[in-house]
Scaffold this active site. Structure first.
Site, PDB file in Angstrom:
ATOM      1  N   GLN A   1      28.775  22.463 -32.182  1.00 43.26           N
ATOM      2  CA  GLN A   1      28.905  21.569 -33.333  1.00 43.26           C
ATOM      3  C   GLN A   1      27.538  21.489 -34.023  1.00 43.26           C
ATOM      4  O   GLN A   1      26.867  20.464 -34.031  1.00 43.26           O
ATOM      5  CB  GLN A   1      29.383  20.195 -32.883  1.00 43.26           C
ATOM      6  CG  GLN A   1      30.776  20.228 -32.249  1.00 43.26           C
ATOM      7  CD  GLN A   1      31.286  18.843 -31.913  1.00 43.26           C
ATOM      8  OE1 GLN A   1      31.142  17.898 -32.697  1.00 43.26           O
ATOM      9  NE2 GLN A   1      31.890  18.706 -30.742  1.00 43.26           N
TER      10      GLN A   1
ATOM     11  N   HIS B   1      23.685  28.251 -28.216  1.00 40.93           N
ATOM     12  CA  HIS B   1      24.765  28.888 -28.971  1.00 40.93           C
ATOM     13  C   HIS B   1      24.336  29.196 -30.403  1.00 40.93           C
ATOM     14  O   HIS B   1      24.687  30.232 -30.957  1.00 40.93           O
ATOM     15  CB  HIS B   1      26.007  27.991 -28.979  1.00 40.93           C
ATOM     16  CG  HIS B   1      27.161  28.579 -29.727  1.00 40.93           C
ATOM     17  ND1 HIS B   1      27.847  29.696 -29.284  1.00 40.93           N
ATOM     18  CD2 HIS B   1      27.743  28.222 -30.904  1.00 40.93           C
ATOM     19  CE1 HIS B   1      28.806  29.995 -30.145  1.00 40.93           C
ATOM     20  NE2 HIS B   1      28.759  29.126 -31.134  1.00 40.93           N
TER      21      HIS B   1
ATOM     22  N   ASP C   1      32.598  39.563 -31.547  1.00 40.59           N
ATOM     23  CA  ASP C   1      32.720  39.132 -32.946  1.00 40.59           C
ATOM     24  C   ASP C   1      31.422  39.463 -33.671  1.00 40.59           C
ATOM     25  O   ASP C   1      30.438  39.902 -33.067  1.00 40.59           O
ATOM     26  CB  ASP C   1      33.032  37.628 -33.051  1.00 40.59           C
ATOM     27  CG  ASP C   1      32.071  36.772 -32.231  1.00 40.59           C
ATOM     28  OD1 ASP C   1      30.860  37.096 -32.203  1.00 40.59           O
ATOM     29  OD2 ASP C   1      32.522  35.795 -31.632  1.00 40.59           O
TER      30      ASP C   1
ATOM     31  N   LYS D   1      37.520  40.807 -35.949  1.00 32.00           N
ATOM     32  CA  LYS D   1      38.732  39.979 -35.862  1.00 32.00           C
ATOM     33  C   LYS D   1      39.096  39.453 -37.244  1.00 32.00           C
ATOM     34  O   LYS D   1      38.257  38.905 -37.941  1.00 32.00           O
ATOM     35  CB  LYS D   1      38.498  38.798 -34.919  1.00 32.00           C
ATOM     36  CG  LYS D   1      38.240  39.196 -33.488  1.00 32.00           C
ATOM     37  CD  LYS D   1      38.144  37.981 -32.590  1.00 32.00           C
ATOM     38  CE  LYS D   1      37.033  37.044 -33.013  1.00 32.00           C
ATOM     39  NZ  LYS D   1      36.831  35.928 -32.080  1.00 32.00           N
TER      40      LYS D   1
ATOM     41  N   GLY E   1      39.851  33.197 -24.374  1.00 32.38           N
ATOM     42  CA  GLY E   1      40.774  33.834 -25.315  1.00 32.38           C
ATOM     43  C   GLY E   1      40.134  35.007 -26.036  1.00 32.38           C
ATOM     44  O   GLY E   1      40.704  36.108 -26.101  1.00 32.38           O
TER      45      GLY E   1
END
Length: 315
Positions: free
Chosen positions: A101, A134, A173, A196, A229
C-alpha cells in the site's frame, strides 16, 4: 565467539524469534532480556529486563501476520527503549508489512506504508534495516537512515550450486524485471518476462511470454509470494510454452490462503524462500526450501554499529 563491544544489544519480539536468535549468535551476543505479556483485555505490556542506558539497540521484528499485533509490539518496544535511555534504537524489519500500500491506486485510498513509517519515527526509531522492500521508494517515506538489504545474492548462490544447464530467469510481471535481471546477471543467464493482460473484466488472463524459454530450465523470481496465484499461473504458462522445467524463488514467503495448495498442485519443482517470515509446520512442504538471511543481517548490524559501509553487502 563473543562480540567485543558490550554496547551493542539485540532484542527480539514475537514475530520471528528464531531468526533473532540466529542473528545474535552470528554477531556473538546474547539476546537481550525482555518480556511481552498481555493484560486480560488484550493490551500489550513490554518489560526490558536489563539496563540498556547508552547502548545501541537493534530490535528484530518482521511485521508479518498477525501484522497489526506485531506492529503494535514494535511501537511499544521502541517507546520502552527510548524511555530507558537507549543511545540509538535500530529497527530490523526483515519483512515490512503494508509495503504494497505504497501509493493511491484509486480515489480515497490511504498510503499505509507511509503511515507505518511515520508511526515508527514518531515512536523514536533512529534507523531502519530492512530486506527487499516491495516498493523501493518506501525508503523515502522515512526521514531517518534506511538500509535496504537485498535477497538476490542469497538466492543466486543457492541456484549456482544446482549447476543447471540452459537456464532462463523469468519475471512474473513487468514490475519485477529489475529483480529478474539482477538474478540473471549473477547466473549469467538470459531473462524472460510474463506479459499479463486482462482483455476485459471477469475474463481469464491471457499470458504471453516475452523471451526464449523453449527447452530451458526456468527460474521464476518475485519479492513476495502471497496467495501464489501469480507465480503458479506463470509456471503453468511457462510449461505450456515449452519450458523444460520450472523452479521459483522469492524473498518473503507470505503464503496465505490457498498458497500452499496451489504450489503443491503446480508444475513448480522447487520453491526457494528466505526466513524473513517464519513458516508454520503445515507450510513446510517437500517442494519448499528456506534459506537464512541471518548472516546477511548480522553483518549489516555489525557494519552499522562500527560505522562501516553497508553497500558492500549488496554484492
Amino acid at each position: 565467539m563473543s562480540y567485543k563491544d558490550s554496547s551493542l544489544k539485540v532484542f527480539s519480539l514475537n514475530s520471528n524469534p528464531k531468526l533473532a536468535e540466529e542473528i545474535a549468535a552470528n554477531i556473538g551476543v546474547e539476546l537481550g532480556k525482555s518480556s511481552v505479556t498481555k493484560f486480560s483485555d488484550g493490551e500489550i505490556q513490554i518489560n526490558i529486563e536489563e539496563s540498556i542506558r547508552g547502548c545501541d539497540v537493534y530490535v528484530v521484528q518482521s511485521t508479518c501476520e498477525p501484522g497489526n499485533l506485531h506492529i503494535m509490539e514494535l511501537l511499544i518496544m521502541i517507546d520502552a527503549l527510548k524511555r530507558a535511555s537507549a543511545k540509538s534504537i535500530n529497527i530490523v524489519i526483515p519483512y515490512y508489512g503494508y509495503a504494497r500500500q505504497d501509493r493511491k491506486a484509486r480515489a480515497r485510498e490511504p498510503i499505509t506504508a507511509k503511515l507505518i513509517a511515520d508511526l515508527l519515527q514518531v515512536a523514536g526509531t533512529t534507523r531502519v534495516i530492512t530486506l527487499d522492500l516491495h516498493a523501493p521508494q518506501i525508503q523515502g517515506f522515512f526521514d531517518i537512515p534506511v538500509d535496504q538489504l537485498v535477497g538476490v545474492p542469497i538466492l543466486s548462490s543457492y541456484w549456482r550450486k544446482k549447476d543447471f544447464e540452459d537456464v532462463v530467469v523469468v519475471s512474473p510481471d513487468h514490475g519485477g524485471v529489475t529483480r529478474a535481471r539482477q538474478l540473471a546477471e549473477r547466473l549469467k543467464a538470459p531473462i524472460a518476462i510474463i506479459d499479463k493482460r486482462r482483455p476485459r473484466p471477469n475474463v481469464a488472463e491471457v499470458m504471453n511470454i516475452v523471451g526464449n524459454i523453449e527447452g530451458r530450465t526456468a527460474i521464476l523470481i518475485d519479492d513476495i509470494i502471497d496467495t501464489a496465484g501469480t507465480i503458479t499461473l506463470g509456471a503453468n504458462a511457462l510449461i505450456e510454452n515449452g519450458a523444460k522445467e520450472v523452479y521459483a524463488c522469492c524473498t518473503h514467503p507470505v503464503l496465505s490462503g490457498p498458497a500452499i495448495e496451489r504450489i503443491e498442485n503446480s508444475p513448480i519443482k522447487e520453491l526457494v524462500v528466505t526466513n524473513s517470515i517464519p513458516l508454520s509446520e503445515e507450510k513446510k512442504i517437500d517442494k519448499l526450501t528456506q534459506l537464512s538471511v541471518a548472516p546477511l543481517i548480522s553483518e549489516a548490524i555489525i557494519r552499522v554499529h562500527e560505522r562501516k559501509t553497508v553497500s558492500i553487502l549488496f554484492d
